[in-house]
Design an enzyme around this catalytic site. Sequence first.
Site, PDB file in Angstrom:
ATOM      1  N   ASP A 185      -5.900  -3.977 -11.414  1.00 52.06           N
ATOM      2  CA  ASP A 185      -4.357  -4.239 -11.256  1.00 52.06           C
ATOM      3  C   ASP A 185      -3.790  -5.261 -12.311  1.00 52.06           C
ATOM      4  O   ASP A 185      -4.349  -6.043 -12.661  1.00 52.06           O
ATOM      5  CB  ASP A 185      -4.497  -4.493  -9.821  1.00 52.06           C
ATOM      6  CG  ASP A 185      -3.113  -4.191  -9.188  1.00 52.06           C
ATOM      7  OD1 ASP A 185      -2.117  -3.547  -9.946  1.00 52.06           O
ATOM      8  OD2 ASP A 185      -3.091  -4.243  -7.882  1.00 52.06           O
TER       9      ASP A 185
ATOM     10  N   ASP B  91       2.756   3.375  -6.307  1.00 51.86           N
ATOM     11  CA  ASP B  91       2.430   2.823  -4.891  1.00 51.86           C
ATOM     12  C   ASP B  91       2.871   3.707  -3.856  1.00 51.86           C
ATOM     13  O   ASP B  91       2.853   3.387  -2.644  1.00 51.86           O
ATOM     14  CB  ASP B  91       3.007   1.418  -4.985  1.00 51.86           C
ATOM     15  CG  ASP B  91       1.956   0.499  -5.413  1.00 51.86           C
ATOM     16  OD1 ASP B  91       0.636   0.675  -5.376  1.00 51.86           O
ATOM     17  OD2 ASP B  91       2.185  -0.825  -5.533  1.00 51.86           O
TER      18      ASP B  91
HETATM   19  C1  DGJ Z   1      -0.631  -3.162  -6.193  1.00 50.09           C
HETATM   20  C2  DGJ Z   1      -1.238  -1.964  -6.304  1.00 50.09           C
HETATM   21  O1  DGJ Z   1      -0.420  -0.818  -6.945  1.00 50.09           O
HETATM   22  C3  DGJ Z   1      -1.690  -1.596  -4.752  1.00 50.09           C
HETATM   23  O2  DGJ Z   1      -2.422  -0.130  -4.950  1.00 50.09           O
HETATM   24  C4  DGJ Z   1      -2.553  -2.639  -4.364  1.00 50.09           C
HETATM   25  O3  DGJ Z   1      -3.735  -2.598  -5.162  1.00 50.09           O
HETATM   26  C5  DGJ Z   1      -1.935  -3.880  -4.454  1.00 50.09           C
HETATM   27  N1  DGJ Z   1      -1.294  -4.368  -5.803  1.00 50.09           N
HETATM   28  C6  DGJ Z   1      -2.726  -4.934  -3.961  1.00 50.09           C
HETATM   29  O4  DGJ Z   1      -2.200  -6.235  -4.129  1.00 50.09           O
END
Ligand code: DGJ
Length: 713
Positions: A450, A515
Amino acid sequence: MTQPAYFVLNGARSTLILKAEIGTSPSLVYWGERLRDDTDAQSIDMLRARQGARGVASLEVPISLSCEPGTGYLGPSGLEAHRAGQSWAALLRTTDVTQTETMISLTGADDHHGLTIRHTFTIDPHSDVVVMNTSLENHGEQPLTLDWMAVMCIPVQREFTEMVSFSGRWASEFETDRSPIPSGGFVVENRRGRTSHDRFPGLILCTAQTQERRGICLGLHLGWSGNHRMRVDLLADGRAVVQAGEYFFPGEMHLAPGETYDTPDLFAQFSATGFNGMSAGFHDYYHTHMRDPHVAARPRPVHYNTWEGIYFDHDMETLSTLVDRAADLGVERFVLDDGWFRGRRHDAAGLGDWVVDKTVYPDGLQPLIDQVNGRGMAFGLWVEPEMVNKDSDFFRAHPDWILGAEPTPHVPFRNQFVVDLGNPDAFANIFNQIDAILCEYPKIDYLKWDMNRDLSHPGGHDGAASVHRQTRALYALIAKLRNKHSGVEIESCSSGGARADFGILQHTDRIWTSDSNDALDRQLIQRGASYFFPLCVLGAHVGPRDCHVTGRHLSMKLRAATALFGHMGVEADLLEMDEEDCAALKEAIALYKNNRELIHEGQFIRVDDAPWQNTVGVIAKDGSRALYSCAILQSIPHVLPGVMKFHGLDPDRVYLLKVAWPTEVETPYQIHLETYGMLHEGLEARGDILKRVGLQLPLMMPESCLLFEVNAI
Ligand code: DGJ
């Protein structure tokens, strides 16, 4: 022997012709439909030559590959370089050209200004994707500052009066915008230090008539995960030029004598079969040239991801129940998201310390991994190696190992700061920590990598702007880890889809598309992403019934149908999912498993739809099977939705058409579908009828989706 002046690259469906006479600036004279092998390239150049014109220079300055200022070309230059304000009017003349059947490499030089340039064009004759890159060497005696360098300057066909660009925001990536190419210039510029949610580095040039299934277009995508600029300039004389390259902050690209700058790769494809033809080319290219053979060899496993299920509330008891419930649903890989490492009970602490939090996992991760593996699932782990919280041992020990531009204050962003990966000590520290976790837990077969903030003040340890260096260091870091842990798959996530591009995909295997698990938004996000990316890399999860991002309440039928058209997963609290939804989800997972080879390896198509509808399909390469999805996104202005045409089928084969999902359909559309026998035994029809006449869709509620399966008899 004198060198020829024209160099031709032929794909299966397109031809590209370069003019590169020794001693002059090279240019592209043709990029379009496949020409015959015996084409006289010079005649094309002559046919295209400008006739007499008034009020302009008596000689038309060609659009050279770099549109360098020394040619006298008056549109935006593709090369802006200088030595402390001097030596700016470069004119690069061809010195050498080499060609193979699939590659042209051109060298040019400007000895007066101390520059050597190398352009490379490589065509994949199967997909017709052309990969372009350029390198510039400073062979002068003084340092050179490079303010801008387009990978290539590409003349735009006159018929291309429109373009499709991609914008968006967090949780709404890959929005497509179609508009006329404006007089003057259109610029997409990204300074976020990651590919971005809002300025995806892709652009499609097309005619006013180009549609998904027909018409010509040229798709371009810069494979780069840092800053970029793409621009199209329509000049007063009617010519238009497209350029793409890295965006540099002042002084960022500084070449000492003898140093070379290499551009990222620019991927492009001409299609005469509409946007679908273009996407098919990019998808094929990914499959044959980028996909890791390990990943290609096995079906994409169904994921369970803990994020929207438990967020930071990790505890072994809950996780253990989630593992069992996920396994019961048919999940094949359990991914432990953010919250497992030291101090990470919220988003203000922990980043930088990649060790298991013993207060939550007293015996480490092994008991959880054992349980996951014991239930037949693989184990994946979330990391965010490029970031650090101030509340971490990493930061306390090395407060100067972050990017910044002192004395300018940091812009707050999720309480985190960016590790300066261009600093070799910081790079080594992060590598060692992630390596140690992978060594300690060899059963980790997947990392969700991430990256959750923009690089607002990207100054490196030497004070220079550092996005380029950071991006190259990131690629090197992942490559080094993969080299040592070759079986570990990696997902590229950046607050959803802010790092989705062919640069990062050369180092990773999946994209976290967005997301937003809101299935309605996802219908369009996934459609937008599919212009360049194949479904096998697009992470698509069944989220909670009440979407956490939009608050919308959406049925399991719609959520599952949407997640099926990607790399499917589940991301919700399975402890609160009711029995009915669990049963439906289990069926959907089974359906995905039965069809994933088709979904991921078949030819994907989009249908030109009304704004309230999204229709897509995948057709097996041999025409024997297909799966189509038709979603009604909102209330429609008619009594019934329109006719669904099953494009892509073999016109001569007889098929059996059935509703594949949902397995139970409510009235009133049940009545209609049962008339055709489509819920059970299926309807027989020839391919040409299915695609030319189509099926009158039944009454469908807003926010619903039907999947149709078509099997050759
Ligand atoms: C952003 C990501 O896009 C989410 O899926 C998740 O992993 C969060 N970060 C966790 O902090």
